[in-house]
Design a protein around this motif. Structure first.
Motif, mmCIF file in Angstrom:
data_model
loop_
_atom_site.group_PDB
_atom_site.id
_atom_site.type_symbol
_atom_site.label_atom_id
_atom_site.label_comp_id
_atom_site.label_asym_id
_atom_site.label_seq_id
_atom_site.Cartn_x
_atom_site.Cartn_y
_atom_site.Cartn_z
ATOM 1 N N LYS A 124 0.833 -1.211 0.000
ATOM 2 C CA LYS A 124 0.000 0.000 0.000
ATOM 3 C C LYS A 124 0.861 1.252 0.000
ATOM 4 C CE LYS A 124 -4.020 0.794 1.562
ATOM 5 N NZ LYS A 124 -5.217 1.045 2.380
ATOM 6 N N ASP A 172 -7.509 -4.324 1.937
ATOM 7 C CA ASP A 172 -8.275 -3.239 2.559
ATOM 8 C C ASP A 172 -9.562 -3.683 3.227
ATOM 9 O OD1 ASP A 172 -6.588 -1.102 2.180
ATOM 10 O OD2 ASP A 172 -7.298 -0.708 0.148
ATOM 11 N N PHE A 173 -10.139 -4.776 2.748
ATOM 12 C CA PHE A 173 -11.397 -5.226 3.340
ATOM 13 C C PHE A 173 -11.266 -6.651 3.866
ATOM 14 C CE2 PHE A 173 -12.489 -2.013 0.148
ATOM 15 C CZ PHE A 173 -13.179 -1.111 0.947
ATOM 16 N N ASP A 217 -12.468 -7.993 6.311
ATOM 17 C CA ASP A 217 -13.678 -8.548 6.922
ATOM 18 C C ASP A 217 -14.805 -8.796 5.927
ATOM 19 O OD1 ASP A 217 -12.330 -8.439 9.256
ATOM 20 O OD2 ASP A 217 -13.229 -6.573 9.947
ATOM 21 N N LEU A 271 -10.210 -17.043 -5.030
ATOM 22 C CA LEU A 271 -10.450 -15.738 -5.651
ATOM 23 C C LEU A 271 -9.270 -15.302 -6.512
ATOM 24 C CD1 LEU A 271 -12.121 -13.222 -6.081
ATOM 25 C CD2 LEU A 271 -11.197 -12.305 -3.949
ATOM 26 N N THR A 327 -13.233 6.597 0.153
ATOM 27 C CA THR A 327 -14.155 5.531 0.520
ATOM 28 C C THR A 327 -13.520 4.150 0.471
ATOM 29 O OG1 THR A 327 -15.934 6.851 -0.417
ATOM 30 C CG2 THR A 327 -16.419 4.537 0.005
ATOM 31 N N PHE A 328 -12.770 3.893 -0.587
ATOM 32 C CA PHE A 328 -12.320 2.525 -0.818
ATOM 33 C C PHE A 328 -10.870 2.271 -0.435
ATOM 34 C CE2 PHE A 328 -16.039 2.743 -3.608
ATOM 35 C CZ PHE A 328 -16.684 1.581 -3.217
ATOM 36 N N VAL A 329 -10.169 3.307 -0.029
ATOM 37 C CA VAL A 329 -8.779 3.096 0.341
ATOM 38 C C VAL A 329 -8.431 3.748 1.681
ATOM 39 C CG1 VAL A 329 -6.392 3.369 -0.328
ATOM 40 C CG2 VAL A 329 -8.110 2.979 -2.082
ATOM 41 N N VAL A 330 -8.777 5.017 1.805
ATOM 42 C CA VAL A 330 -8.405 5.733 3.022
ATOM 43 C C VAL A 330 -9.247 5.272 4.205
ATOM 44 C CG1 VAL A 330 -8.200 7.974 4.126
ATOM 45 C CG2 VAL A 330 -7.667 7.737 1.702
ATOM 46 N N PRO A 372 -10.954 2.431 4.908
ATOM 47 C CA PRO A 372 -10.600 1.166 5.560
ATOM 48 C C PRO A 372 -9.316 1.243 6.377
ATOM 49 C CG PRO A 372 -10.502 0.995 3.151
ATOM 50 C CD PRO A 372 -11.200 2.252 3.481
ATOM 51 N N GLN A 373 -8.416 2.130 5.963
ATOM 52 C CA GLN A 373 -7.164 2.265 6.689
ATOM 53 C C GLN A 373 -7.386 2.902 8.064
ATOM 54 O OE1 GLN A 373 -4.247 4.639 4.560
ATOM 55 N NE2 GLN A 373 -2.746 3.035 4.860
ATOM 56 N N LYS A 387 -10.074 0.257 10.901
ATOM 57 C CA LYS A 387 -9.781 -1.164 10.755
ATOM 58 C C LYS A 387 -10.895 -2.019 11.324
ATOM 59 C CE LYS A 387 -5.116 -1.304 9.631
ATOM 60 N NZ LYS A 387 -3.767 -1.805 9.788
ATOM 61 N N GLY A 388 -11.261 -3.023 10.576
ATOM 62 C CA GLY A 388 -12.311 -3.915 11.022
ATOM 63 C C GLY A 388 -13.648 -3.589 10.382
ATOM 64 N N LEU A 389 -13.953 -2.330 10.267
ATOM 65 C CA LEU A 389 -15.216 -1.915 9.678
ATOM 66 C C LEU A 389 -15.097 -1.802 8.170
ATOM 67 C CD1 LEU A 389 -16.405 0.879 12.119
ATOM 68 C CD2 LEU A 389 -17.602 -1.240 11.607
ATOM 69 N N GLY A 390 -15.099 -2.910 7.501
ATOM 70 C CA GLY A 390 -14.914 -2.866 6.063
ATOM 71 C C GLY A 390 -16.167 -2.454 5.325
ATOM 72 N N LEU A 391 -16.653 -3.380 4.515
ATOM 73 C CA LEU A 391 -17.840 -3.093 3.718
ATOM 74 C C LEU A 391 -18.959 -4.007 4.219
ATOM 75 C CD1 LEU A 391 -17.460 -1.015 1.639
ATOM 76 C CD2 LEU A 391 -17.451 -2.737 -0.125
ATOM 77 N N VAL A 392 -18.676 -4.573 5.360
ATOM 78 C CA VAL A 392 -19.498 -5.625 5.914
ATOM 79 C C VAL A 392 -20.812 -5.075 6.500
ATOM 80 C CG1 VAL A 392 -19.155 -6.193 8.375
ATOM 81 C CG2 VAL A 392 -18.473 -7.821 6.589
ATOM 82 N N PHE A 448 -22.293 -3.674 -3.557
ATOM 83 C CA PHE A 448 -21.782 -4.965 -4.024
ATOM 84 C C PHE A 448 -22.918 -5.893 -4.435
ATOM 85 C CE2 PHE A 448 -20.490 -9.375 -3.290
ATOM 86 C CZ PHE A 448 -19.444 -9.453 -4.196
ATOM 87 N N GLN A 472 -16.845 -11.168 -7.282
ATOM 88 C CA GLN A 472 -15.641 -10.610 -6.683
ATOM 89 C C GLN A 472 -14.533 -10.422 -7.721
ATOM 90 O OE1 GLN A 472 -14.849 -13.020 -3.174
ATOM 91 N NE2 GLN A 472 -16.911 -12.631 -2.396
ATOM 92 N N TRP A 509 -15.455 -7.230 -9.475
ATOM 93 C CA TRP A 509 -15.153 -6.068 -8.628
ATOM 94 C C TRP A 509 -13.646 -5.783 -8.629
ATOM 95 C CZ3 TRP A 509 -15.741 -5.685 -2.557
ATOM 96 C CH2 TRP A 509 -15.639 -4.358 -2.186
#
Lengths: 201, 201
Positions: free
Chosen positions: A109, A175-176, A178, A187, B111-114, B116-117, B120-125, B134, B160, B163
């Motif tokens: 990264k 990055d994701f 989870d 994948l 949204t997709f890079v910064v 998640p950094q 941490k842990g709170l992805g797109l889930v 998605f 996936q 994506w």
DNA sequence: TATTTAACTTTACAGTGTTAATATTATATC
DNA sequence: GATATAATATTAACACTGTAAAGTTAAATA
């Protein structure tokens, strides 16, 4: 005249100390969370000493990333010299690329996302190692086209498609963590296989 | 009892002011280079007022990103409702996704890079908008498989892969603007076409 | 031995995210 | 209308940040 040389050696040694302390901290705590003071503490020098060897924090990042790229380049070039079938080389290279990213996620990264953000304009262009990495990939793709295994599309387009795919899956997995991904190997394999299939004649 | 409602409205208004000031600054100057004080100045409040509405700077980023995702979701869902052929929908969705990223590059990276950094842990889930984005893609892919246009591989794997491809090309184009890319449209098209071809039965 | 040069440190500045304590206001109660 | 109460906003402060300028020390040259 050996004194100057010893001095130069010492200087280079300190430079390397700084670099490896920086890399270690960047990787462990993330670029933003590492201060020049932390790096300085680690090597037991004053913070400003670093500025005698590197222009600023971004410059330090730059050199750390160059090492990362060199590392990646070695991996890929060795791979290419070992295998003959270009498609197989490409498949293995793709895997190696992604695996490299996952093995050193912070380094990856740092190099491919953080660095361009902090050094606008200085992408992967010019005679850099980054360019060599891409060229390594490009040569393999070129061979696939030459042997008429791949569709006769522009070599650059094809290489860039391949890069997009592996870059994309690498970053998503980093990055994701989870996200409910399918099995990781599945994948990665699917991404590479799909791209190669899509490029075939 | 209209007073409480008015108060709530005013509170919500300020909240929105903060959000839009933050978004504007984040996008223009980058998340790292925006301070809470800058945001506060822009809306002519004291810095600490922001903390009455958002937990911290990362929380602020989080809500900014949610708006971005909502925006993307709308684009994609409208597209799906307009077209019947699932492959065509997928192709157009892919293009729309990449174009969205290129139109709002800072928002996309945020949204997709910064994000998640910084979270941490709170992805797109979980039941988030990101998940809906998605799923939107997933449904289209699912239809392609159902109609036996795509190979009978796992729906998730296939989605996936798709994506990964669009995410990859989007980020590369954003992060390395000086790289000698082939013509931008050509590349985006090639990425999407290749992936779809590779997925076909 | 005196002077120049290189390496390194100290000090300082203007800025950061964030918390706790305080002040100000607007509403509700008497 | 005066007073208590709750909501809202601010001030001051803390422990950090990157980095420039000036000061210090030790070694190399003359």
């Amino acid at each position: 005249m050996g004194i100057k040389e010893r001095r130069a050696r010492e200087k280079e040694h300190l430079r390397q100390q700084i670099l490896s302390a920086a890399r270690e901290l960047f990787v462990k705590e993330g670029y933003e969370n590492v201060s020049m003071r932390k790096i300085a503490n680690k090597i037991e020098y004053s913070p400003t000493t670093i500025y005698l060897h590197f222009k600023d924090k971004a410059d330090l990042l730059d050199f750390v990333c160059q090492e990362t790229l060199l590392n990646l380049l070695n991996t890929l070039e060795q791979l290419k010299s070992e295998i003959n079938d270009p498609v197989e080389t490409l498949r293995k290279s793709g895997r190696a690329y992604v695996e490299f990213g996952l093995k050193y996620p912070q380094d990856y990264k740092l190099t491919f996302v953080v660095r361009p953000q902090f050094q606008k304009g200085l992408g992967l262009v010019e005679g850099t190692i980054g360019e060599k990495v891409f060229n390594c990939l490009r040569e393999t793709v070129s061979e696939c086209i030459r042997q008429k295994i791949f569709r006769q599309v522009d070599v650059d387009t094809t290489s860039q498609v391949m890069w997009s795919a592996v870059h994309g899956v690498t970053l998503l997995l980093i990055d994701f963590p989870d996200f409910p991904w399918v099995e990781q190997d599945t994948l990665i394999d699917a991404v590479i296989r799909t791209t190669i299939e899509g490029l075939k004649a």
